[in-house]
Structure formats: C-alpha cells, structure tokens
Design an enzyme around this catalytic site. Structure first.
Site, short mmCIF file in Angstrom:
data_model
loop_
_atom_site.label_atom_id
_atom_site.label_comp_id
_atom_site.label_asym_id
_atom_site.label_seq_id
_atom_site.Cartn_x
_atom_site.Cartn_y
_atom_site.Cartn_z
N HIS A 294 -1.89 8.76 -12.61
CA HIS A 294 -2.27 7.80 -11.66
C HIS A 294 -3.91 7.30 -11.89
O HIS A 294 -3.83 6.12 -11.88
CB HIS A 294 -2.18 8.30 -10.29
N GLU B 116 -4.18 5.00 -14.66
CA GLU B 116 -3.25 3.74 -14.68
C GLU B 116 -4.62 2.94 -13.89
O GLU B 116 -4.73 1.59 -14.19
CB GLU B 116 -2.08 3.88 -13.57
N HIS B 117 -5.38 3.31 -12.85
CA HIS B 117 -6.36 2.79 -12.39
C HIS B 117 -7.32 2.29 -13.20
O HIS B 117 -7.77 1.21 -13.24
CB HIS B 117 -7.13 3.58 -11.25
N GLU C 212 -7.78 6.22 -1.23
CA GLU C 212 -6.55 5.94 -1.28
C GLU C 212 -5.69 7.14 -0.94
O GLU C 212 -4.90 7.21 -0.13
CB GLU C 212 -6.11 5.75 -2.74
#
Lengths: 421, 425
Positions: free
Chosen positions: B67, B70-71, B142
């Site tokens: 993740h 991905e960012h 987040e």
C-alpha cells in the site's frame, strides 16, 4: 441523445432515453414532495410499498417472482434534493435479446411495477399493521445509525447549525419522534395524497424498443390524479454571520465541515462558473484545498469541497488531527481569499475545465447520472443538458469565477473532535 | 503486437488478448458506443505478499508495504502525475487489496496521452527519500481515519479472530510502527521484484480501435528496458487451523455492529477458487438471499435490516464468509445463521430454489456488464489469477444442485468467530 417526453393520460410525464451501450432497461417512478413536517409519513411510503402487493402479499413472494424474471432488480429510495423529498420506485431488467426464448420479460416486470406502485398489500383497506411497525423500527435504527459514520454525522450537525429553522436541516426520514407518531391510518392517507397530488415523472433509460415500452407503461400506469400541482421554487438560505462550533466526541481523527453560502444556484446563468469555482477550490486532487492542506502541509488525509447547487451551498470537508484545527481553517480561509482575488493560475482553470468537461462526457454512459441530471432539472426549474453545460463551461473566465467567489460567504465552521488543541 | 480475439456471442462481448515484448499482458474489451475509456494496470502483489523467496533467498517486508508503494508511485519531484492526468481531463486512482495492486484512469478524451502516462509512471518509480519520509505521516492519518470507523473495527476483529497474526488479518495500510521500517531502498526493491511487466496485466475498455491500441502499447514498451523477470516463490504462510475467541469492543455507535466470520477450506488453486466463488454466490442466494424464507423471517423478526450483507473470499491460502450488519441481538443472529446452515446441511436444497436463483444470477451477470469499470476490474483480477472472467458465465449456467450441496457438506459451522462493536454505556 436526449430525453424525449410523452404525457400519460393522468398528466404524468414519461421521459424516454435510449442508451445503446446498456444491456438492460431501467424504469423508475419519481414522486416529488416538499421536505417539511410530514417527512416521516412521506418517507415511509416507499418502504411500505416494497413489503408486498395484492398478488404477492409478502416480500419473499415478491422477491422470488423477481428472481424468476432473470434477477429483475427492484428497489425503492428516498432522496433529499434541495428542500424536497424524491420518492423512487424502480426496476431494472435484462433486455430479452440476451435471454433464451423469453419474449415478455418487460411486460411481466411492468406488471410487478404496477402492483408495487398502485396495488400494495392491504389489511382492512390500509397498510398491514405489522409492516408499518417493522418499517418504523427500521427507519428509526437508520436515523440512529447516523452516529456510526462520523463524517456523515458531522455533516448533519453542520446543517442543523446552518439553518435550524428550515426543512433543509431535517433528516429525510424526519425525526425519531415523528416516525414514532406514524400510524397505519396516517401512512395510508399520505400514500393516497402523494399518488393524487405529488408531481410525478416516469423515467425509462437503457436498451428498449420505444413503442413497446410506451405501450407497456401507458397501459399499466393509469391512476386518477389532481393535475396542476408543481414544485415550489428552491428558496436560498439567509446569509448570516460566521459561527464556529466545536463539539466533542471520542474519535482519533477530527471531522471538519465548513458551510459556505453563495446563493448562486443551478437556476443562475453563473451556474457553469459555480461548478468551475468549486472544482478549482476543492473538487479534485489538483485543487487548491488538496494541494495546500494535504500535499504541502500534510494536515489532512482527505479534504475537498462539494456543492448543493440547488440550494447554492458549498461544503468543505476534511479529516484532521484535533491539534491542526486552527492551522487548517486558516489555510482554508487563505484559499477562499485567493478565489475572491482571482489568484487562480491558468493551469488551475484549464485543468478544472477539462476535468469537468470530460466528466460530463462520461455521464453519457451512466444511467444513474443521466437520471440524476433530469431530477435536478425538475427541482431547480432549469434544464442543463450535457452539451449545453460543456459549451457554457468553455465560455467561463477567471473573472466569472471571481464573481461567484465574491458571493461565497463562510457561514459555519463545524468541528467534531476528541482531545488535543 | 499480435493479439487473439475471443468471442462471447451470448453476452454480446469480445475480448482481445496480446503480449508485449516486455512481457506485459494486454487485454482489450471493445465497447462501441461508450464515451468513457478506462484502463487499469495491475500486479498480483498485495498486502499478504510480505514474504517471498527470490533466487533461493528469503525476502521479508513490513506490513503495509504494498500500500505504501502504491502511494509513492504517484510521487514525482519534477511534476505531479495527478495534475498531468487532470490536464488531459482524466481522473486517476489506485488501490491495494490483500492480493493485488491496481492503477487506473478514466477519461473521455486524450486517451492515448493518458495510457502513455499510466504505463510510464507505474513502470518507472520517481519517488525520493524525503518523499518516503513525508508519506509516513499521511498514511498514519489514513490509518487513524479507518480506526475511527466502527465498520472497519468490527471487520478487522472478525479477521483477527479467524487468522490470528496471519497477514490477511493485518490492516492493509499496516500499523504506525510498521511505517517507520519502510524506507526508500526497500520500496525500490519491491518495485523491481513485483512490478516486472512479465507479472502484470493492462486491461483497457472503450470505443477504441484494437489494432491501433496494440500497436501503441507495443511502441511504449519497446522504449523501455526492464530487468529479467526474477524467479519469485511466494511464501504466504498457511494460517493456523481453528479460530480464536470472540471479539468485542465499545465505540460510539447507536446500536451493535456485528461480523460473523466463518472459515472455509482454502482453494486448491485459483481455478478452484473461482469455481467455488460461483457455487457460493448461488448458495448464498438460496441460504440468505432476499427471496429466501430464512432472510424474510429474520427481517420480519427485526433481527436484520437493509444493513445486513455477506462477503465471501476464496484464495489458495485462506477462505471465509463474513456476515455483517447492525442488529440489536448479535449473539442470537449468529446462532440463527449457523443453525440455518446446519439445517440446510441436514435437509438439502430444493431444485426449485436452485432454478429460481440460478436465473437470478444469470440476469445479474449480464446486468453487471453495463459497468465499464466493474467489468474491467473483474477481468484484471481474474487474469492475474489465471482465469477468464467472461468465461465464468457458461460455468455459472452449468451449476447444479449437487455442486451446491457438495459445497454445503464441506462447510464446518463450528469454524466461526463473532466480532461485535457495542455502544458505549
């Protein structure tokens, strides 16, 4: 391609929009009613209609028959749009060209649609007591469950501070107390009142044969109505002095909601400039809010703005640490000021314009967006089509955006958070 | 680039498949009449792929790294990827699941500019050491945001109860302490290993000329050099058998939220998983679908409402149901669900129920093809797992009562865990 219209014998308008990229046909009845003190008994009506009909007295029998019709989708809905409730009964079915040997799926599905809308299951000439009891309970838990989603909860609280004296601040289902007060009698009377008096449209979109559908709808959907009732024009909110409201809740990320009142609506010639204004300020990842609050300062996980263009309102929402409240609201205020001064770069303007225009083009493919556009037109009283908006956006200048920005007045800053600061 | 055309006449769909010189698999769904054009570039690298063997050596990474990567792929010190997409009028996004990472865009104009950009930014990392450090606080926000969501807490509670410390039970974004261990070098290494074009698939849909599309992709890939496809062996562990204790926590909610997790056997391979998913979709309609007597009894008794739903996941490592929603009586509801499964195991299902619900699923499959995005995402996910999404239709139509009952008999209703978020006193 745009909608074509026909008027049914009882005055209801049938809107037809062929969309050849769909494999299905959508049929929806939409009843419009002002959002006021009778919201609870109005909003419960579609929930009762889905429970059963004369031929299919229980939801199970109704659903089993729909499943047999190749999973024909059936749904009801209650939408709050501006200061109106929009009650929906809708079905969607596969076009029979994709199915083996079936030639009357549309007619069979329309029979169900007609029953749901016009011939609900009754006991002693009214909705069944057990159904009324059950749906009241469901709606009450739904109202209470607002608390489970902190962003939505914060948004709702912000509205209540923004205009406590207006229907706009109400939950679409009414208050817990109003729901409690609904009875079989009042729900049934309201249903009759809505059928006879609510402004009503029927939308058909997707893949269909024009003649066949017009016949299937007009032969089934005839009920006596009082003609002439139209929707009230949306009434903008009064501009009031800016208020900061903070409320506590034990959450690790604070929820910020800011309400900006501009009174520029879909009805105004400035509407294209309004959506550009919102896009530049907070509609996209390249927008001022996201870039300045999140990307440059790392203050938020999300921040953005949205419009209620029927009421002429803008809402800025963010998830931030409790300790970042002051800095975040200051940065937001700077961005609003930049908008008023026209400190908008050519890139910001053009990127936003291009995003909005391709977004509009993509709406051609999407049935629910096409329907939403038509509902907005009905409520705002001004019909913006996809091509007319794309063209109007071409002509908007920074000066026009600035003109909108000068109308925009920050009215409520609402913050829901735990400790800190 | 050469490509093969597959026809699905019953569905009115076609699919073109080719492989670029780089090894990238390209799948195209022609969608005449659509204004929208959509593309996704995906790799079978997700949150559970934390341990692998590369050329005989073990490589272990912290939770949340897929993740995080991905960012970071969106970072470019020279420019802003999002802004370039914006200048083309396109919207872009990305997401990470347990088993894959996907990058996508949607547009109505400037399609080839967007496609070029998508292939370039995903295949060539441009992030910096400073950017990686700054990202930690953004992802921490987040994680915090999700932590406040009772839905998420109750869901993680169920996964944790079923799988203990297995990666499937971890937050996809990791924990705040995991973020500190993720640095620039580690991310570069992961990109090199898991983003090799030989592992990835590009899926495109829209009103586009196939010949032109495949020629364009070939030219884009030809410009770039890629390292040799490394031999990677997945070391995703098999979860421990058995389930843990029930989970409950108090949060600010109006009434209890529940998740009932029920473990199933993992699939033998992805093909087995895909078939199982279809059998289960039919089973769930019969068991607890809106036209089932059981669903309607629970609804009438007020045990469930519209918030009730079921998720089923099946992979070669783990497989489970998660029943979830709001209810005033989580214990009783869980009991009812499990008893109904046992009753069906004892009594079987009727042919009539099967026929009705099979018709329903056939209709729903066709309806789902209306959505460009959902079809493309389903095709991408299935391809990465060696499957063919549109071919599922024929398999669906051939499902029998024996298939459903065979599955039902294999379920063990005792492999259950109840997770509840209760209102605060």
């Amino acid at each position: 391609m745009d909608y074509t219209q026909q008027t049914l014998a009882n005055g209801v308008t049938l809107h037809l929009l062929p969309m050849e990229n769909y494999k299905t046909t959508f049929i929806g009845a939409f009843l419009y009613w002002p959002l006021g003190d009778d919201a609870a008994k109005t909003a419960i009506v579609p929930h009762l209609l889905q429970r059963g009909t004369v031929t299919y007295p229980t939801a199970r029998e109704l659903r089993a028959h729909l499943a047999e019709l190749y999973g024909t989708q059936f749904g009801i809905g209650v939408l709050k749009r501006g200061e109106n409730l929009v009650l929906q009964v809708r079905i969607q079915l596969v076009n029979d060209q994709y199915l083996p040997g079936n030639t009357s799926l549309l007619e069979e599905a329309m029979d169900i649609f007609r029953e749901v809308l016009l011939y609900p299951y009754t006991e002693q000439g009214q909705f069944a007591a057990s159904y009324v009891q059950g749906e009241k309970r469901n709606i009450q838990s739904r109202i209470k469950s607002l608390l489970n989603d902190k962003s939505r909860f914060a948004f709702h609280r912000c509205l209540q501070h923004l205009c406590p004296d207006r229907g706009y601040s109400n939950n679409k289902y009414g208050s817990l107390k109003q729901v409690e007060a609904v009875t079989r009698e009042t729900a049934w009377q309201q249903y009759q009142l809505l059928l006879q008096n609510a402004a009503t449209d029927i939308y058909v979109c997707g893949r269909f044969d024009q003649e066949r559908i017009a016949d299937a709808v007009s032969s089934r959907l005839q009920w006596p109505r009082n003609p002439g009732r139209e929707l009230d024009k949306p009434l903008p909110l009064e501009k009031r002095e800016h208020q900061v409201i903070r409320e506590p809740m034990d959450i690790s990320q604070g929820k910020l909601v800011m309400a900006v009142n501009g009174r520029v609506t879909q009805n105004s010639d400035l509407y294209p400039a309004l959506i550009l204004y919102n896009g530049i300020l907070g509609g996209f990842p390249h927008s001022k809010l996201f870039q300045n609050v999140r990307e440059q300062r790392g203050l938020a996980y999300y921040i953005g703005s949205s419009l209620d263009s029927i009421m002429g309102l803008q809402f800025i929402s963010a998830g931030i640490d409790a300790g970042s409240f002051k800095e975040t609201t200051e940065v937001v205020a700077d961005q609003l000021e930049d908008m008023r001064r026209g400190n908008i770069s050519q890139d910001e303007l053009e990127w936003t314009r291009s995003r909005l225009q391709t977004g509009l083009l993509q709406m051609y493919d999407d049935l629910s967006e096409q329907v939403a556009l038509a509902i907005d037109a009905r409520i705002s009283g001004r019909r913006w089509t996809i091509p007319s908006l794309i063209e109007a956006l071409d002509a908007v200048s920074i000066g026009d955006v600035q003109e909108v920005a000068k109308e925009m007045h920050l009215q409520i800053t609402y913050f829901l958070s735990g400790g800190g600061d | 680039m050469k490509y093969q055309v597959k026809d699905y006449p019953v569905l009115g769909e076609k699919v073109c498949i080719g492989k670029a010189g780089s090894g990238l698999t390209c799948i195209f769904l022609p969608k005449p009449g659509f204004k929208r054009k959509f593309a996704v570039l995906a790799t079978p690298y997700g949150a559970i792929n934390r341990r692998v063997q590369v050329d005989g050596e073990e490589f272990v990474t912290p939770a949340g790294i897929a993740h995080f990567l991905e960012h970071k792929m969106f970072e470019d010190p020279e420019t802003s990827i999002e802004n370039i997409f914006a200048s083309y009028g396109a919207s872009t996004n990305a997401f990470t699941t347990h088993t894959m990472t996907a990058y996508l865009f949607s547009t109505a104009e400037n399609f080839y500019d967007c496609l070029d950009l998508l292939l370039d930014f995903v295949q060539k990392p441009a992030f910096t050491e400073e950017g990686v450090i700054a990202e930690r606080s953004i992802i921490a926000q987040e994680i915090k945001m999700y932590r406040d969501q009772p839905n998420w807490a109750v869901y993680l509670g169920a996964l944790g109860g079923m799988y203990g410390d297995h990666p499937v039970a971890e937050d996809i974004a990791g924990r705040e302490e995991d973020l500190e261990q993720i640095d620039y070098q580690l991310l570069c290494k992961c990109h090199e290993l898991f983003y090799n074009p030989g592992r990835m698939a590009l899926v495109v849909a829209g009103d586009i000329d196939a010949e032109e599309l495949f020629t364009f992709i070939a030219a884009n890939q030809k410009k770039k050099q890629f390292p040799k496809l490394p031999a990677i062996k997945s070391l995703v562990p098999q979860p421990q058998p058995g389930v843990g204790a029930d989970f409950s926590v108090g949060m600010e909610v109006s009434r209890p939220l529940f998740c009932l997790g029920l473990r199933d056997r993992p699939g033998r391979d992805w093909q087995d998983c895909h078939r199982r998913e279809m059998i289960v979709s039919l089973f769930l309609e019969i068991f607890v679908g809106k036209n089932s007597p059981f669903y309607n009894r629970l609804y009438d008794e007020g045990l469930i409402d519209d918030s009730f739903g079921v998720d089923y996941a099946c992979t070669p490592w783990y497989s489970h149901f998660i029943f979830g929603g709001e209810t005033d009586a989580p214990q009783r509801l869980a009991q009812e669900l499990l008893e109904e499964i046992k009753r069906l195991q004892a009594c079987g299902i009727s042919q009539q129920q099967l026929d009705v619900n099979l018709r329903k699923l056939i209709g729903l499959f066709i309806m789902d093809l209306n959505g460009l995005e959902s079809t493309v995402m389903a095709c991408a996910a299935d391809w990465l797992q060696g499957g063919d999404y549109l071919a599922r239709f024929e398999e669906l139509r051939s499902l029998t009562k024996e298939d459903v009952e065979g599955f039902l008999q294999s379920l063990d209703a005792d492999q259950r865990i109840l997770s509840v978020v209760n209102p605060l006193e």
